[in-house]
Design an enzyme around this catalytic site. Structure first.
Site, PDB file in Angstrom:
ATOM      1  N   LYS A   1      15.103 -13.598 -12.058  1.00 22.52           N
ATOM      2  CA  LYS A   1      13.997 -12.512 -12.317  1.00 22.52           C
ATOM      3  C   LYS A   1      13.757 -13.044 -14.219  1.00 22.52           C
ATOM      4  O   LYS A   1      12.658 -12.340 -14.011  1.00 22.52           O
ATOM      5  CB  LYS A   1      15.665 -12.359 -13.042  1.00 22.52           C
ATOM      6  CG  LYS A   1      15.891 -10.335 -12.945  1.00 22.52           C
ATOM      7  CD  LYS A   1      15.953  -9.152 -11.981  1.00 22.52           C
ATOM      8  CE  LYS A   1      15.363  -9.890 -10.865  1.00 22.52           C
ATOM      9  NZ  LYS A   1      15.788  -9.477  -9.774  1.00 22.52           N
TER      10      LYS A   1
ATOM     11  N   GLU B   1      19.749 -15.932  -8.820  1.00 24.57           N
ATOM     12  CA  GLU B   1      19.369 -14.038  -9.073  1.00 24.57           C
ATOM     13  C   GLU B   1      19.136 -14.721 -11.011  1.00 24.57           C
ATOM     14  O   GLU B   1      17.790 -14.318 -10.858  1.00 24.57           O
ATOM     15  CB  GLU B   1      20.557 -13.178  -8.818  1.00 24.57           C
ATOM     16  CG  GLU B   1      20.453 -12.344  -9.277  1.00 24.57           C
ATOM     17  CD  GLU B   1      19.059 -11.521  -8.874  1.00 24.57           C
ATOM     18  OE1 GLU B   1      18.519 -12.207  -8.142  1.00 24.57           O
ATOM     19  OE2 GLU B   1      17.839 -10.580  -9.106  1.00 24.57           O
TER      20      GLU B   1
ATOM     21  N   HIS C   1      22.241 -35.390 -10.084  1.00 13.89           N
ATOM     22  CA  HIS C   1      22.150 -36.287  -8.674  1.00 13.89           C
ATOM     23  C   HIS C   1      20.354 -35.904  -8.526  1.00 13.89           C
ATOM     24  O   HIS C   1      19.848 -35.714  -7.624  1.00 13.89           O
ATOM     25  CB  HIS C   1      21.990 -35.212  -7.133  1.00 13.89           C
ATOM     26  CG  HIS C   1      23.788 -35.747  -7.348  1.00 13.89           C
ATOM     27  ND1 HIS C   1      24.097 -36.800  -6.624  1.00 13.89           N
ATOM     28  CD2 HIS C   1      25.022 -34.809  -7.358  1.00 13.89           C
ATOM     29  CE1 HIS C   1      25.527 -37.082  -6.841  1.00 13.89           C
ATOM     30  NE2 HIS C   1      26.006 -35.349  -7.072  1.00 13.89           N
TER      31      HIS C   1
ATOM     32  N   TRP D   1      -2.821  -2.238  -1.843  1.00 17.01           N
ATOM     33  CA  TRP D   1      -2.083  -4.749  -2.290  1.00 17.01           C
ATOM     34  C   TRP D   1      -3.162  -5.100  -1.126  1.00 17.01           C
ATOM     35  O   TRP D   1      -2.652  -4.712  -0.272  1.00 17.01           O
ATOM     36  CB  TRP D   1      -0.975  -4.204  -1.990  1.00 17.01           C
ATOM     37  CG  TRP D   1      -0.754  -5.407  -1.968  1.00 17.01           C
ATOM     38  CD1 TRP D   1      -0.082  -5.962  -3.706  1.00 17.01           C
ATOM     39  CD2 TRP D   1       0.329  -6.585  -2.086  1.00 17.01           C
ATOM     40  NE1 TRP D   1       0.323  -6.876  -4.391  1.00 17.01           N
ATOM     41  CE2 TRP D   1       0.718  -7.309  -2.838  1.00 17.01           C
ATOM     42  CE3 TRP D   1       1.196  -6.417  -0.945  1.00 17.01           C
ATOM     43  CZ2 TRP D   1       1.244  -8.402  -2.670  1.00 17.01           C
ATOM     44  CZ3 TRP D   1       1.324  -7.598  -0.275  1.00 17.01           C
ATOM     45  CH2 TRP D   1       1.761  -8.648  -0.775  1.00 17.01           C
TER      46      TRP D   1
ATOM     47  N   GLU E   1      10.024 -13.879 -12.742  1.00 16.83           N
ATOM     48  CA  GLU E   1       8.946 -12.702 -12.303  1.00 16.83           C
ATOM     49  C   GLU E   1       8.610 -11.816 -13.416  1.00 16.83           C
ATOM     50  O   GLU E   1       7.590 -11.760 -12.791  1.00 16.83           O
ATOM     51  CB  GLU E   1      10.307 -11.798 -11.309  1.00 16.83           C
ATOM     52  CG  GLU E   1      10.807 -12.168  -9.591  1.00 16.83           C
ATOM     53  CD  GLU E   1      11.898 -10.899  -9.338  1.00 16.83           C
ATOM     54  OE1 GLU E   1      11.436 -10.114  -8.237  1.00 16.83           O
ATOM     55  OE2 GLU E   1      12.913 -10.681  -9.922  1.00 16.83           O
TER      56      GLU E   1
ATOM     57  N   LYS F   1       6.261  -4.086  -4.938  1.00 18.05           N
ATOM     58  CA  LYS F   1       7.830  -3.284  -5.137  1.00 18.05           C
ATOM     59  C   LYS F   1       8.673  -3.898  -3.486  1.00 18.05           C
ATOM     60  O   LYS F   1       9.601  -4.103  -3.237  1.00 18.05           O
ATOM     61  CB  LYS F   1       8.063  -2.405  -5.024  1.00 18.05           C
ATOM     62  CG  LYS F   1       9.741  -2.021  -5.020  1.00 18.05           C
ATOM     63  CD  LYS F   1      10.567  -1.861  -5.767  1.00 18.05           C
ATOM     64  CE  LYS F   1      11.841  -1.600  -6.403  1.00 18.05           C
ATOM     65  NZ  LYS F   1      12.305  -2.321  -6.412  1.00 18.05           N
TER      66      LYS F   1
ATOM     67  N   ASN G   1      -1.601   1.501   5.923  1.00 17.31           N
ATOM     68  CA  ASN G   1      -0.691   1.067   5.581  1.00 17.31           C
ATOM     69  C   ASN G   1      -0.478   0.022   6.492  1.00 17.31           C
ATOM     70  O   ASN G   1      -0.117   0.257   7.890  1.00 17.31           O
ATOM     71  CB  ASN G   1       0.696   1.551   4.590  1.00 17.31           C
ATOM     72  CG  ASN G   1       1.583   0.326   4.236  1.00 17.31           C
ATOM     73  OD1 ASN G   1       1.641  -1.052   4.289  1.00 17.31           O
ATOM     74  ND2 ASN G   1       2.691   1.373   3.833  1.00 17.31           N
ATOM     75  N   GLY G   2      -0.281  -1.961   6.012  1.00 16.66           N
ATOM     76  CA  GLY G   2       0.295  -2.427   7.505  1.00 16.66           C
ATOM     77  C   GLY G   2      -0.802  -3.534   7.533  1.00 16.66           C
ATOM     78  O   GLY G   2      -1.680  -4.301   7.363  1.00 16.66           O
TER      79      GLY G   2
ATOM     80  N   ARG H   1       5.146   0.286  -5.727  1.00 12.79           N
ATOM     81  CA  ARG H   1       5.531  -0.631  -4.634  1.00 12.79           C
ATOM     82  C   ARG H   1       3.883  -1.058  -4.586  1.00 12.79           C
ATOM     83  O   ARG H   1       3.897  -2.408  -4.098  1.00 12.79           O
ATOM     84  CB  ARG H   1       4.116   0.472  -3.678  1.00 12.79           C
ATOM     85  CG  ARG H   1       5.556   1.349  -3.236  1.00 12.79           C
ATOM     86  CD  ARG H   1       5.142   2.755  -2.463  1.00 12.79           C
ATOM     87  NE  ARG H   1       4.907   2.094  -1.428  1.00 12.79           N
ATOM     88  CZ  ARG H   1       5.594   1.651   0.352  1.00 12.79           C
ATOM     89  NH1 ARG H   1       6.333   2.449  -0.405  1.00 12.79           N
ATOM     90  NH2 ARG H   1       4.561   1.442   1.090  1.00 12.79           N
TER      91      ARG H   1
ATOM     92  N   CYS I   1       0.318  -1.028  -0.055  1.00 12.99           N
ATOM     93  CA  CYS I   1       0.408  -0.142   0.112  1.00 12.99           C
ATOM     94  C   CYS I   1       1.100   1.048   0.123  1.00 12.99           C
ATOM     95  O   CYS I   1       2.046   1.487   0.538  1.00 12.99           O
ATOM     96  CB  CYS I   1      -1.251   0.149   1.161  1.00 12.99           C
ATOM     97  SG  CYS I   1      -1.734  -1.467   1.490  1.00 12.99           S
TER      98      CYS I   1
END
Ligand code: F6R
Length: 608
Positions: free
Chosen positions: A485, A481, A504, A74, A488, A603, A100-101, A27, A2
């Protein structure tokens, strides 16, 4: 996550709030809304979807007024919908709140308020707040908000306005970010600085449970006991333009290209030839460094991957054992921590809930904590003992790129700083690494000019459903990484494997046409890596490999190869991650995905 904006001043609030919310889009959000006091009447406009929907709504039914709050939501409690969007108001529509929270005890509060006759419309935890404020309101908004907050458990940054005191805005935070902007005769609250940069550069950072009361006369900061607090204003020096796309098609591409500068900035004043490394916000002494017998690096997602590189590098240069942990695991596994333990937390935003909780866990057990973060004044920066800021500038694209490379630089700086203090590496070797680090910006520039192989590869392979990333040692850390990427932003399933682990189990998945991205920058492991590539080639894989210039024998084994300028091989991740970022970007473009705002992602993850 949010985003909150609030305004008190002499301008029309609606455009200021919308402008601020647009700067918080990074965000991640699923709905947006504003509440404005129009001639002593509370007017709320909110809807599901993009900010543009809200703008269209406001165009059809404008709201006039100079005091207001805005929100991008969000979803956590209750699906994204018009009704669940913020702001939320009391039944009389006299008090409105953005939040927010997460209010953890909201079910209990909801039942209690219902028993007092309050009616709820939404499924959100937030809706308890305006009712609580209504319940406690007795002629003074800040007193009512303070009482309401004292009943709430969980995390919150909230902004409240009321028609009873139409010129006033009250805000408070706990475990969720909130800054207060101070302009000339106008005042702001926001979840992050870019939201208010068009209007002011002077801000106050609120600590947990601090309140702000603002009217057009000024702002008053208060403790939860109601005492006035004095703070220094922080003057923001970075430019509003830094948060704009600057000619690139997407923020992500812009940020990938900003990496040479971000790397240079992060090294500035810390790394210089012939001089000891000096770190201004790190006060740990030589004796304290000598006493460390274990380091935990704790982070989430991309920051965690930077930590994996950190583990290799710190162990190699300092011989201190390093454990790397995912923050959401660390906080619940009762880790062994004592005074001789050092914790390094890495967080671009500095607000990630799990990372913050892990930091607090370590501090409870008396460990010293160094935070690596990109956000000045963020929660991790304030709660850690020492801070090493990455100077990546604001990162807008949800997928992290320039923050990651600066986190790598921070890992090298810390490893060298400890090695210099512990004398675990010769001065000459330290100078050699520093020299190689100082030439990284130009080398990254060079890698950025070499895009065709990647564009071609992406255009031929973007329809694949699965891909594999292989590497050994530091290359494995970067493979992780690269794989994240790709997932995502292109929604292609991928796995990163330590190449020696392939036989394996995972090699069973390799068949004709399977895409494999192989990293082979580590000299000592090069031949072993080539053998692993042969194992997948003989089973029909289509392999794209990355190696240093001069190692072109790899071409005999793979389908396509891309060469990186040579550097000290412990620094290879800084170069090899760049083509992986670009590859994900081109895959995403080919598939027509929303590069900067991938689905389901936010974000900054400020809830558990
Ligand atoms: C991936 C990404 C996330 C973050 C993670 C931690 O591109 O950005 O995986 O790295 O959510 O965020 P910070 O670093 O803000 O703690």
């Amino acid at each position: 996550m949010c985003g909150i904006v609030g305004y008190v001043g002499n301008k029309q609030a609606a455009p200021v709030l919308i402008n601020g919310l647009s700067k918080l889009e990074y965000r991640g959000y699923d709905s947006a809304g504003v509440a404005i006091i129009e001639e002593d009447i509370l007017k709320v406009s909110k809807c599901k979807g993009r900010l543009a929907n809200l703008e269209a709504k406001l165009e059809k039914a404008p709201i006039k007024g100079v005091v207001g709050i805005g929100h991008t939501r969000w979803a956590t409690h209750g699906e994204p919908s018009d009704l669940n969007s913020h702001p939320h108001s009391n039944t009389k529509e006299t008090i409105s709140v953005v939040h927010n929270g997460i209010i953890e005890n909201y079910i209990h509060l909801r039942e209690w308020l219902t028993s007092k006759g309050y009616k709820f419309e939404s499924e959100t935890d937030t809706e308890v707040i305006p009712h609580l404020v209504d319940y406690y309101y007795d002629g003074n908004l800040e007193a009512a908000v303070m009482k309401a907050v004292s009943k709430m458990e969980g995390s919150y940054a909230i902004g409240v306005v009321t028609t009873y005191e139409p010129g006033k805005l009250v805000a408070v935070r706990k475990d969720s970010p909130l800054v207060v902007g101070v302009g000339k005769g106008e005042y702001f609250i926001a979840s992050d600085i870019p939201a208010i940069l068009n209007y002011t550069r002077d801000v106050y950072f609120l600590n947990d449970k601090e309140f702000v009361v603002m009217t057009s006369e000024g702002v008053k900061l208060m403790s939860d006991e109601g005492d006035e607090i004095k703070k220094d204003i922080f003057h923001v020096t970075w430019d509003a333009d830094a948060a704009e796309k600057g000619g690139y098609e997407h923020f992500m591409l812009k940020e990938i290209h900003e990496q040479p500068k971000a790397i240079r900035d992060t090294m500035t004043s810390r790394i210089a030839l012939g001089k000891d490394i000096t770190l201004d916000k790190i006060t740990i002494t030589k004796e304290q460094i000598a006493n460390i017998d274990k380091i935990y690096i704790v982070a989430c997602g991309t920051a965690y991957h930077a930590g994996v590189v950190g583990k290799y590098v710190i162990e190699k240069l300092t011989r201190i054992p390093v454990e790397i942990d995912i923050a959401s695991e660390f906080r619940y596994r009762n880790p062994i921590i004592d005074k001789r333990t050092l914790m390094i937390v890495i967080s671009q935003s500095g607000e990630t809930a799990d990372t913050l909780a892990a930091l607090r866990e370590a501090k409870k057990s008396s460990a010293r904590v160094i935070a690596i973060t990109n956000v000045v004044g963020s929660s991790v920066s304030r709660e850690a003992d020492d801070v090493l800021y990455t100077w990546a500038g604001p990162e807008i694209a949800v997928a992290s790129t320039k923050a990651y490379v600066t986190q790598l630089i921070a890992m090298y700086i810390i490893a060298l700083f400890f090695a210099q203090n512990k004398k675990t590496v010769s001065d000459e070797a330290i100078e050699e690494i520093k020299e190689a680090m100082l030439s990284l910006p130009e080398k990254v520039e060079e890698v950025l000019t070499n895009k065709e192989v990647l564009q071609r590869f992406a255009s031929k392979t973007y329809m694949h459903k699965d891909m594999f990333f292989l590497g050994r040692g530091l290359d494995y850390a970067v493979a992780m990484e690269g794989s994240l990427k790709l997932k995502e932003i292109s929604y292609i399933h991928s796995e990163a494997y330590a190449a020696g682990e392939l036989k394996h189990g995972p090699i069973a998945l390799i068949e004709k046409g399977t895409i494999v991205i192989a990293l082979a920058t580590q000299e000592e492991l090069f031949e072993k890596m080539v053998s692993n590539i042969k194992e997948v080639k003989t089973r029909g894989a289509n392999v794209l490999a990355f190696a240093f210039e001069g190692n072109d024998t790899i071409e005999k084994t793979v389908d396509s190869a891309l060469y990186l300028p040579r550097t000290n091989e412990i620094l290879a991740p800084v170069l090899s991650v760049v083509p992986l970022q670009l590859l994900s970007y081109y895959m995403s473009i080919q598939k027509g995905c929303d590069v900067d705002k991938p689905r389901n992602l936010a974000k900054s993850v400020t809830v558990e």
